[in-house]
Design an enzyme around this catalytic site. Structure first.
Site, PDB file in Angstrom:
ATOM      1  N   TYR A 143       2.336  42.537   0.123  1.00 21.22           N
ATOM      2  CA  TYR A 143       0.941  42.065   0.719  1.00 21.22           C
ATOM      3  C   TYR A 143       0.509  40.789   0.542  1.00 21.22           C
ATOM      4  O   TYR A 143      -0.572  40.519   0.821  1.00 21.22           O
ATOM      5  CB  TYR A 143       0.114  43.167   0.137  1.00 21.22           C
ATOM      6  CG  TYR A 143       0.368  44.615   0.413  1.00 21.22           C
ATOM      7  CD1 TYR A 143       0.681  45.009   1.845  1.00 21.22           C
ATOM      8  CD2 TYR A 143       0.918  45.375  -0.407  1.00 21.22           C
ATOM      9  CE1 TYR A 143       1.100  46.382   2.176  1.00 21.22           C
ATOM     10  CE2 TYR A 143       1.508  46.811  -0.162  1.00 21.22           C
ATOM     11  CZ  TYR A 143       1.526  47.100   1.121  1.00 21.22           C
ATOM     12  OH  TYR A 143       1.935  48.487   1.272  1.00 21.22           O
ATOM     13  N   HIS A 192      -1.856  47.186   9.968  1.00 17.39           N
ATOM     14  CA  HIS A 192      -1.241  47.110   8.389  1.00 17.39           C
ATOM     15  C   HIS A 192      -0.620  45.599   8.390  1.00 17.39           C
ATOM     16  O   HIS A 192      -0.293  44.803   9.393  1.00 17.39           O
ATOM     17  CB  HIS A 192      -0.065  47.831   8.902  1.00 17.39           C
ATOM     18  CG  HIS A 192      -0.368  49.423   9.113  1.00 17.39           C
ATOM     19  ND1 HIS A 192      -0.971  50.224   8.270  1.00 17.39           N
ATOM     20  CD2 HIS A 192      -0.433  50.006  10.154  1.00 17.39           C
ATOM     21  CE1 HIS A 192      -1.197  51.402   8.653  1.00 17.39           C
ATOM     22  NE2 HIS A 192      -0.746  51.334   9.937  1.00 17.39           N
TER      23      HIS A 192
HETATM   24  C1  DQA Z   1      -0.487  49.228   4.857  1.00 24.87           C
HETATM   25  C2  DQA Z   1       0.696  50.051   4.854  1.00 24.87           C
HETATM   26  C3  DQA Z   1       0.678  51.437   4.324  1.00 24.87           C
HETATM   27  O1  DQA Z   1       2.095  51.928   4.551  1.00 24.87           O
HETATM   28  C4  DQA Z   1       0.805  51.555   2.672  1.00 24.87           C
HETATM   29  O2  DQA Z   1       0.435  52.563   2.255  1.00 24.87           O
HETATM   30  C5  DQA Z   1      -0.653  50.418   2.645  1.00 24.87           C
HETATM   31  C6  DQA Z   1      -0.881  49.337   3.197  1.00 24.87           C
HETATM   32  C7  DQA Z   1      -0.302  47.679   5.087  1.00 24.87           C
HETATM   33  O3  DQA Z   1      -1.419  47.095   5.173  1.00 24.87           O
HETATM   34  O4  DQA Z   1       0.667  47.366   5.580  1.00 24.87           O
HETATM   35  O5  DQA Z   1      -1.339  50.661   1.414  1.00 24.87           O
HETATM   36  O6  DQA Z   1      -1.561  49.926   5.411  1.00 24.87           O
END
Ligand code: DQA
Length: 139
Positions: free
Chosen positions: A22, A98
């Protein structure tokens, strides 16, 4: 126009958790960049985050006045029928976001119960997924 960027569970830890997935920037830093990008284009953005499923539903109920909502529901994406129903209950268009490419990760991340009731989905572009989703409302 005025938009809402809504982040769900664990997203407040962005910049601290799983940096390889992230990134190292905090949610506040990312939000500031989004706000400045959209301000230059003449648009306003509000931001909200909650780890609580029902709170996210309430925020969606209150989002009718916006021109669009960009929603990263985090892990709720994969199983929250409550958030799915909240999106379906409001007329404001919601784009699912995401940061990571969920299709290149664990099997359980490949399924979203939200996508069928969202206007569209943007994923895999890191923090720029939010910007790309907001841009979709300007086309
Ligand atoms: C997310 C992807 C999800 O699977 C995960 O649980 C997250 C972040 C993303 O931004 O890639 O918390 O939403």
């Amino acid at each position: 126009m005025k938009f809402l960027v809504l982040n769900g569970v664990n997203l407040a830890l962005t910049g601290k958790r799983e940096k390889g997935v992230y990134g190292a920037e905090s949610l506040e830093e990312i939000n500031a960049q989004i706000a400045s990008y959209m301000k230059k284009k003449g648009h306003e953005v509000d931001f909200a985050q909650s780890d609580i499923e029902g709170e996210l539903c309430r925020l969606l109920h209150g989002a009718e006045g916006y021109d669009g909502v960009v929603l990263n529901a985090g892990a709720f994406t994969h199983y929250s029928y409550a958030i799915r129903d909240a999106i379906a209950s409001v007329s404001v268009p919601v784009v699912e976001v995401h940061m990571s490419n969920v299709h290149a990760r664990e099997e359980f991340r490949r399924n979203s119960v939200l996508t069928p009731v969202c206007k569209g989905e943007v994923l895999g572009f890191g923090k720029n997924s939010y910007i790309l989703a907001l841009e979709s409302f300007l086309l």
